[in-house]
Design an enzyme around this catalytic site. Structure first.
Site, PDB file in Angstrom:
ATOM      1  N   SER A 174     -77.869 -54.933  17.415  1.00 23.96           N
ATOM      2  CA  SER A 174     -76.832 -54.550  18.371  1.00 23.96           C
ATOM      3  C   SER A 174     -77.148 -55.024  19.780  1.00 23.96           C
ATOM      4  CB  SER A 174     -76.643 -53.039  18.350  1.00 23.96           C
ATOM      5  OG  SER A 174     -77.855 -52.381  18.200  1.00 23.96           O
ATOM      6  N   ASN A 183     -72.221 -53.665  23.382  1.00 24.67           N
ATOM      7  CA  ASN A 183     -73.185 -52.731  23.955  1.00 24.67           C
ATOM      8  C   ASN A 183     -73.456 -52.972  25.440  1.00 24.67           C
ATOM      9  OD1 ASN A 183     -73.655 -50.858  21.913  1.00 24.67           O
ATOM     10  ND2 ASN A 183     -74.747 -52.426  20.757  1.00 24.67           N
ATOM     11  N   GLU A 236     -68.770 -58.428  15.509  1.00 30.97           N
ATOM     12  CA  GLU A 236     -69.078 -59.304  16.644  1.00 30.97           C
ATOM     13  C   GLU A 236     -69.951 -60.440  16.075  1.00 30.97           C
ATOM     14  OE1 GLU A 236     -71.249 -57.033  19.589  1.00 30.97           O
ATOM     15  OE2 GLU A 236     -70.111 -57.861  21.252  1.00 30.97           O
ATOM     16  N   HIS A 285     -72.627 -58.462  13.824  1.00 33.16           N
ATOM     17  CA  HIS A 285     -72.788 -57.093  14.330  1.00 33.16           C
ATOM     18  C   HIS A 285     -71.625 -56.212  13.886  1.00 33.16           C
ATOM     19  CE1 HIS A 285     -73.166 -54.276  18.055  1.00 33.16           C
ATOM     20  NE2 HIS A 285     -73.729 -53.762  16.988  1.00 33.16           N
TER      21      HIS A 285
HETATM   22  N1  CAA Z   1     -68.072 -43.868   5.874  1.00 30.16           N
HETATM   23  C1  CAA Z   1     -66.873 -44.129   5.315  1.00 30.16           C
HETATM   24  N2  CAA Z   1     -65.719 -43.585   5.751  1.00 30.16           N
HETATM   25  C2  CAA Z   1     -65.799 -42.707   6.762  1.00 30.16           C
HETATM   26  C3  CAA Z   1     -67.018 -42.369   7.394  1.00 30.16           C
HETATM   27  C4  CAA Z   1     -68.180 -42.989   6.891  1.00 30.16           C
HETATM   28  N3  CAA Z   1     -69.387 -42.761   7.427  1.00 30.16           N
HETATM   29  N4  CAA Z   1     -66.754 -41.478   8.383  1.00 30.16           N
HETATM   30  C5  CAA Z   1     -65.430 -41.265   8.388  1.00 30.16           C
HETATM   31  N5  CAA Z   1     -64.868 -42.011   7.420  1.00 30.16           N
HETATM   32  C6  CAA Z   1     -63.458 -42.062   7.080  1.00 30.16           C
HETATM   33  C7  CAA Z   1     -63.027 -40.728   6.510  1.00 30.16           C
HETATM   34  O1  CAA Z   1     -63.248 -40.685   5.114  1.00 30.16           O
HETATM   35  C8  CAA Z   1     -61.549 -40.730   6.845  1.00 30.16           C
HETATM   36  O2  CAA Z   1     -60.882 -41.489   5.880  1.00 30.16           O
HETATM   37  P1  CAA Z   1     -59.499 -40.963   5.293  1.00 30.16           P
HETATM   38  O3  CAA Z   1     -58.519 -41.182   6.389  1.00 30.16           O
HETATM   39  O4  CAA Z   1     -59.299 -41.830   4.121  1.00 30.16           O
HETATM   40  O5  CAA Z   1     -59.715 -39.523   4.965  1.00 30.16           O
HETATM   41  C9  CAA Z   1     -61.475 -41.493   8.172  1.00 30.16           C
HETATM   42  O6  CAA Z   1     -62.681 -42.234   8.282  1.00 30.16           O
HETATM   43  C10 CAA Z   1     -61.358 -40.550   9.358  1.00 30.16           C
HETATM   44  O7  CAA Z   1     -62.444 -39.657   9.291  1.00 30.16           O
HETATM   45  P2  CAA Z   1     -62.330 -38.105   9.621  1.00 30.16           P
HETATM   46  O8  CAA Z   1     -60.942 -37.637   9.344  1.00 30.16           O
HETATM   47  O9  CAA Z   1     -63.450 -37.410   8.936  1.00 30.16           O
HETATM   48  O10 CAA Z   1     -62.689 -37.993  11.152  1.00 30.16           O
HETATM   49  P3  CAA Z   1     -62.075 -38.682  12.416  1.00 30.16           P
HETATM   50  O11 CAA Z   1     -60.614 -38.905  12.303  1.00 30.16           O
HETATM   51  O12 CAA Z   1     -62.601 -37.872  13.522  1.00 30.16           O
HETATM   52  O13 CAA Z   1     -62.743 -40.135  12.442  1.00 30.16           O
HETATM   53  C11 CAA Z   1     -64.462 -41.600  13.119  1.00 30.16           C
HETATM   54  C12 CAA Z   1     -64.128 -40.292  12.398  1.00 30.16           C
HETATM   55  C13 CAA Z   1     -63.842 -42.772  12.343  1.00 30.16           C
HETATM   56  C14 CAA Z   1     -65.965 -41.721  13.093  1.00 30.16           C
HETATM   57  C15 CAA Z   1     -63.854 -41.528  14.562  1.00 30.16           C
HETATM   58  O14 CAA Z   1     -64.311 -40.370  15.206  1.00 30.16           O
HETATM   59  C16 CAA Z   1     -64.247 -42.716  15.405  1.00 30.16           C
HETATM   60  O15 CAA Z   1     -63.652 -43.785  15.344  1.00 30.16           O
HETATM   61  N6  CAA Z   1     -65.280 -42.535  16.269  1.00 30.16           N
HETATM   62  C17 CAA Z   1     -65.785 -43.590  17.141  1.00 30.16           C
HETATM   63  C18 CAA Z   1     -66.698 -44.477  16.336  1.00 30.16           C
HETATM   64  C19 CAA Z   1     -67.273 -45.573  17.160  1.00 30.16           C
HETATM   65  O16 CAA Z   1     -67.038 -45.727  18.355  1.00 30.16           O
HETATM   66  N7  CAA Z   1     -68.102 -46.395  16.501  1.00 30.16           N
HETATM   67  C20 CAA Z   1     -68.810 -47.469  17.151  1.00 30.16           C
HETATM   68  C21 CAA Z   1     -70.170 -47.001  17.520  1.00 30.16           C
HETATM   69  S1  CAA Z   1     -71.093 -48.285  18.287  1.00 30.16           S
HETATM   70  C22 CAA Z   1     -71.776 -49.108  16.989  1.00 30.16           C
HETATM   71  O17 CAA Z   1     -71.675 -48.774  15.861  1.00 30.16           O
HETATM   72  C23 CAA Z   1     -72.498 -50.344  17.287  1.00 30.16           C
HETATM   73  C24 CAA Z   1     -73.754 -50.275  18.001  1.00 30.16           C
HETATM   74  O18 CAA Z   1     -74.318 -51.340  18.174  1.00 30.16           O
HETATM   75  C25 CAA Z   1     -74.362 -49.070  18.540  1.00 30.16           C
END
Ligand code: CAA
Length: 273
Positions: free
Chosen positions: A106, A178, A140, A128
């Site tokens: 990342s 990031n 990415e 990424h």
């Molecule tokens: N694996 C698979 N599917 C998942 C999951 C996982 N770990 N977590 C959630 N889901 C799915 C759920 O099953 C659900 O699917 P359905 O619609 O089929 O039921 C869907 O995602 C939505 O989940 P929830 O209803 O449980 O919860 P939510 O609506 O609050 O969404 C979230 C959860 C998708 C995590 C949302 O909160 C979100 O988009 N958060 C921000 C995530 C983000 O910013 N990620 C980037 C982080 S930075 C990074 O990764 C890179 C780095 O270099 C650090």
């Protein structure tokens, strides 16, 4: 993230080996794969036959030998440059050309990682993914100095075949995602430390005011406070600007072992985890 990448690849029809030196991590990966596929079946997004077929395409192994002959490798180890370099040397031996040697780093320089494989640097690339991988649309794509056009073309094709949107970024610390996300998260820790508002209020303000799905402090717990800290250190070291130094509050939580969701406690508490 490796578990998410493996699942996404398997659901796209690819045969996958998930490799990890820790057996318990492989067990967790298997459980995650089963649970996520079961949920998709319950929600009628996929059929039971599709779920079973996806699961059958994933094999789990403790060493690279098991996966010899694979055409593609995505390294997703901890965000530590020396660990990744050691793994890349092994990958070079286990997966000869034309296999692509990709990294899910990342923030670490692709050019720096590629240098350890010498003449094979042309087939090293940054791929990424974002957490949770099955849900997030972006990959990415980062070329190192020596990455060939052919490697880049194949990476873009693979990302699309996995249902993702590949977007290129240049090989600078933190790339785009990031470089922009982590200073915002770090600033949220500064705002908390200075008493501008409590953690719940900071997150609610950013969720309701900017339409973020998670507030920055909740997101930090989700990513892992140690990961956020390590990325800030890479940005600080590579870009040489004091604004990237991790907030003392973030550092202290990491020192205390409060790493977020994975330890059940970070900024917030997650008793169920
Ligand atoms: N694996 C698979 N599917 C998942 C999951 C996982 N770990 N977590 C959630 N889901 C799915 C759920 O099953 C659900 O699917 P359905 O619609 O089929 O039921 C869907 O995602 C939505 O989940 P929830 O209803 O449980 O919860 P939510 O609506 O609050 O969404 C979230 C959860 C998708 C995590 C949302 O909160 C979100 O988009 N958060 C921000 C995530 C983000 O910013 N990620 C980037 C982080 S930075 C990074 O990764 C890179 C780095 O270099 C650090």
């Amino acid at each position: 993230m490796g578990s998410g990448i493996a699942l996404t690849a398997a659901q796209s029809g690819l045969k996958v080996w998930q490799l990890d030196v820790k057996a318990d991590q492989l067990e967790r990966a298997k459980a995650y794969h089963r649970k996520t596929l079961d949920r998709a079946v319950e929600k009628q997004r996929i059929t039971r036959a599709d779920a079973d077929a996806a699961l059958a395409r994933i094999q789990y192994a403790g060493s690279m030998d098991a996966a010899r002959g694979a055409g593609w490798v995505v390294e997703a180890a901890t965000e530590n440059v020396e660990v990744k370099k050691a793994i890349f040397k092994q990958m070079q031996q286990a997966f000869p050309a034309p296999a692509v040697l990709a990294t899910n780093t990342s923030s670490i320089s692709i050019t720096d990682l590629a240098a350890v494989v010498g003449a094979d640097a042309g087939r090293v690339i940054g791929m990424h993914f974002f957490n949770p991988v099955p849900v997030m649309a972006l990959v990415e794509v980062i070329k190192g100095l020596a990455t060939t056009e052919e490697t880049t073309r194949r990476t873009v094709e693979l990302a699309k075949a996995m249902g993702k949107t590949p977007i290129p970024a240049n090989d600078r610390a933190g790339f785009v995602s990031n470089r922009v996300l982590m200073p915002m998260i770090n600033e949220a820790f500064h705002a908390w430390m200075e008493g501008v508002a409590g953690p719940e209020e900071i997150d609610q303000i950013m969720k309701l005011g900017c339409n973020f799905p998670m507030g920055p402090l909740r997101l930090a717990d989700f990513i892992g406070l140690d990961v956020c800290h390590d990325i800030m250190m890479v940005l600080h070291r590579e870009l040489g600007n004091p604004k990237f130094f991790p907030c003392p509050m973030l550092r202290q939580l990491v020192q205390a072992g409060r790493l977020g969701d994975k330890t059940g406690r970070g900024v917030f508490e997650y008793p169920a985890k």
